[in-house]
Design an enzyme around this catalytic site. Structure first.
Site, PDB file in Angstrom:
ATOM      1  N   THR A 160      78.919 -13.080  -1.576  1.00 16.37           N
ATOM      2  CA  THR A 160      79.584 -14.353  -1.278  1.00 16.37           C
ATOM      3  C   THR A 160      78.684 -15.484  -1.780  1.00 16.37           C
ATOM      4  O   THR A 160      78.702 -15.806  -2.954  1.00 16.37           O
ATOM      5  CB  THR A 160      79.902 -14.481   0.224  1.00 16.37           C
ATOM      6  OG1 THR A 160      78.713 -14.216   0.990  1.00 16.37           O
ATOM      7  CG2 THR A 160      80.983 -13.494   0.640  1.00 16.37           C
ATOM      8  N   LYS A 186      74.894  -7.056   0.855  1.00 12.85           N
ATOM      9  CA  LYS A 186      75.128  -8.473   0.656  1.00 12.85           C
ATOM     10  C   LYS A 186      74.725  -9.189   1.945  1.00 12.85           C
ATOM     11  O   LYS A 186      74.757  -8.633   3.046  1.00 12.85           O
ATOM     12  CB  LYS A 186      76.585  -8.765   0.301  1.00 12.85           C
ATOM     13  CG  LYS A 186      77.618  -8.480   1.370  1.00 12.85           C
ATOM     14  CD  LYS A 186      77.808  -9.540   2.448  1.00 12.85           C
ATOM     15  CE  LYS A 186      78.040 -10.912   1.870  1.00 12.85           C
ATOM     16  NZ  LYS A 186      78.190 -11.908   3.004  1.00 12.85           N
ATOM     17  N   THR A 197      74.742  -8.546  10.825  1.00 19.93           N
ATOM     18  CA  THR A 197      74.949  -9.759  10.041  1.00 19.93           C
ATOM     19  C   THR A 197      74.734  -9.602   8.558  1.00 19.93           C
ATOM     20  O   THR A 197      74.055 -10.374   7.922  1.00 19.93           O
ATOM     21  CB  THR A 197      74.094 -10.909  10.586  1.00 19.93           C
ATOM     22  OG1 THR A 197      74.035 -10.792  11.985  1.00 19.93           O
ATOM     23  CG2 THR A 197      74.724 -12.227  10.234  1.00 19.93           C
ATOM     24  N   GLU A 283      70.378 -18.419   2.260  1.00 18.66           N
ATOM     25  CA  GLU A 283      70.986 -19.596   1.644  1.00 18.66           C
ATOM     26  C   GLU A 283      69.977 -20.732   1.519  1.00 18.66           C
ATOM     27  O   GLU A 283      69.386 -21.182   2.504  1.00 18.66           O
ATOM     28  CB  GLU A 283      72.199 -20.038   2.462  1.00 18.66           C
ATOM     29  CG  GLU A 283      73.353 -19.070   2.327  1.00 18.66           C
ATOM     30  CD  GLU A 283      74.492 -19.331   3.292  1.00 18.66           C
ATOM     31  OE1 GLU A 283      75.591 -18.835   3.029  1.00 18.66           O
ATOM     32  OE2 GLU A 283      74.283 -20.028   4.305  1.00 18.66           O
ATOM     33  N   ASN A 405      76.148 -24.895   3.371  1.00 16.07           N
ATOM     34  CA  ASN A 405      76.996 -24.640   4.520  1.00 16.07           C
ATOM     35  C   ASN A 405      77.881 -25.811   4.897  1.00 16.07           C
ATOM     36  O   ASN A 405      78.869 -25.641   5.622  1.00 16.07           O
ATOM     37  CB  ASN A 405      76.133 -24.204   5.710  1.00 16.07           C
ATOM     38  CG  ASN A 405      75.690 -22.762   5.566  1.00 16.07           C
ATOM     39  OD1 ASN A 405      76.470 -21.846   5.765  1.00 16.07           O
ATOM     40  ND2 ASN A 405      74.451 -22.569   5.143  1.00 16.07           N
ATOM     41  N   THR A 410      84.958 -25.152   0.829  1.00 15.68           N
ATOM     42  CA  THR A 410      85.538 -25.996  -0.213  1.00 15.68           C
ATOM     43  C   THR A 410      84.731 -25.970  -1.499  1.00 15.68           C
ATOM     44  O   THR A 410      85.131 -26.544  -2.485  1.00 15.68           O
ATOM     45  CB  THR A 410      85.620 -27.460   0.279  1.00 15.68           C
ATOM     46  OG1 THR A 410      84.325 -27.881   0.708  1.00 15.68           O
ATOM     47  CG2 THR A 410      86.601 -27.566   1.436  1.00 15.68           C
TER      48      THR A 410
END
Length: 410
Positions: A160, A186, A197, A283, A405, A410
């Site tokens: 992702t 992932k 998680t 991230e 995040n 979007t």
């Protein structure tokens, strides 16, 4: 663990992946679910494989987990794992559950398998319904193969917000034969497992029954996947799934077998590699942080302390800024809930002693700053209370984490 004495019998494979063990194939394609990349994949075993899995402890377990649990519960065997990214199929009610069952049914028909030999997994945005017409069309175009390109296609399809593929592979001598284990995973955000998680899939051609495999996975998970954290949030979809098809033709492995410790280390190394890759690719992350705690009363206590430190936002931001503020480590340590003698603690960052017997040490700020600019930062804590040891892995907390995040959907 006994397994740690068996290192010489295990070899890492440079290009190891889920296709490395005998009898496994994979595929990944772009089904057009959301991302402009591959987003649907499959792992296929030539024969039904013993299976074990651990799952997220979130109260909101996604529909694919419910269906996969049901598949495994019937015979303890799995032959295909179908995974999509872009849509988590979580918090989607009865329609989501129906879609997960349909995904399993479609894969079973495509590969001519019993439905309960198919596991399904999903990852992506929570609260959106699956685009089943695209899933159905995509499953029909999956053509598994055992080559490197096919493994990479699957490894890409499950990502992702990840920046890199996460894969590993090993060979070992068990029962006089060469056996293999491979893995793909992932995970980049919502990482604070208590299992787990992330999605992680491990293949092996060892022969082992599902009950013993399940016990081994649970033990290994506790000090690998359960010891990583990126942001303190636990997701809804996550699982680690191990399949063992026995095609190496070894004798059946059990805890009584003399080579069982080798198998445990093989599984440990595979899980640890994937766990560290997930932590490193958090991230917005720029650095991997490894915290190693010794001198605790028990191993569980040491692991608790290590994870408390690596999960501290103040520790993570200090590491990001290359600030050798060991007080942040003390702050995290003090709220871990583990027995500590505050008058006898050692803290070292990399090669630089910060605290010895709870006395501050004189050190070079320039040297410390230079060390903290490395891609990997090691923190060592000695509680001087017992023999307990433990590790945890995480990453720094950067400005980019907020950017990623703030616009995830979007």
């Amino acid at each position: 663990m006994q397994a740690l004495t068996q290192s010489a019998k295990i070899t890492k494979i440079a290009e190891g992946n889920i296709n490395t063990p005998k009898g496994f194939q994979s595929s990944g394609i772009h089904a057009g679910l959301r991302y402009s990349k591959k987003d649907l994949g499959v792992i296929l075993s030539e024969s039904p494989a013993s299976c074990a899995a651990v799952y997220t402890t979130s109260s909101f377990q996604a529909a694919p987990l419910i269906v996969t649990k049901e598949s495994i519960a019937q015979e303890g065997l799995i032959q295909a794992i179908v995974v999509n990214s872009a849509c988590a199929n979580a918090c989607t009610g009865q329609q989501g559950l129906n879609d997960a069952y349909l995904m399993r049914e479609l894969a079973a028909k495509k590969f001519d398998l019993k439905e309960n030999y198919v596991a399904v997994a999903s990852t992506g945005v929570i609260g959106e319904y699956m685009q089943m017409e695209k899933i159905e069309a995509g499953i029909q175009t999956l053509v598994p193969s055992s080559d490197q390109q096919s493994a990479e296609a699957f490894q890409t399809a499950i990502l992702t917000t990840d920046l890199v593929m996460k894969k590993t592979g090993y060979a070992a001598i068990i029962d006089g034969k060469t056996v293999y284990m491979g893995g793909a995973a992932k995970g980049s955000g919502m990482i604070h497992p208590n299992m787990a998680t992330m999605l992680a899939f491990i293949t092996t051609d060892v022969q082992v029954n599902s009950a013993d495999l399940r016990a081994a996975l649970k033990a290994v998970t506790d000090h690998t996947f359960n010891q990583i954290t990126v942001d303190g949030d636990t997701s809804t979809n996550d699982m680690v799934l191990v399949v063992a098809n026995g095609q190496s033709e070894t004798a059946a492995l059990t805890p009584e077998h003399p080579d069982w410790p080798i198998f445990l280390e093989l599984l440990t190394r595979t899980c640890e590699d994937l766990a560290m890759d997930i932590a490193k690719d958090g991230e917005g992350a720029t650095k991997l942080i490894e915290v190693e705690v010794s001198g605790a009363e028990t191993n569980d206590a040491a692991r608790t302390v290590a994870k408390q430190i690596v999960g501290s936002n103040l520790v993570k931001t200090a590491i990001h800024g290359a600030d050798a503020n060991w007080g942040r480590i003390i702050g995290a340590l003090g709220q871990s809930g583990v027995k500590i003698n505050p008058n006898n603690v050692n803290i070292t960052i990399g090669p630089i002693a910060m605290l010895k017997n709870s006395d501050p040490q004189v050190f070079s700020e320039e040297e410390a700053t230079a060390y903290l600019q490395n891609d990997k930062v090691n923190i060592f804590v000695d509680l001087n209370l017992g023999e307990g040891k433990g590790k945890a892995w995480g990453c720094d907390l950067s400005y980019d984490y907020v950017k990623i995040n703030a616009s995830y959907r979007t």
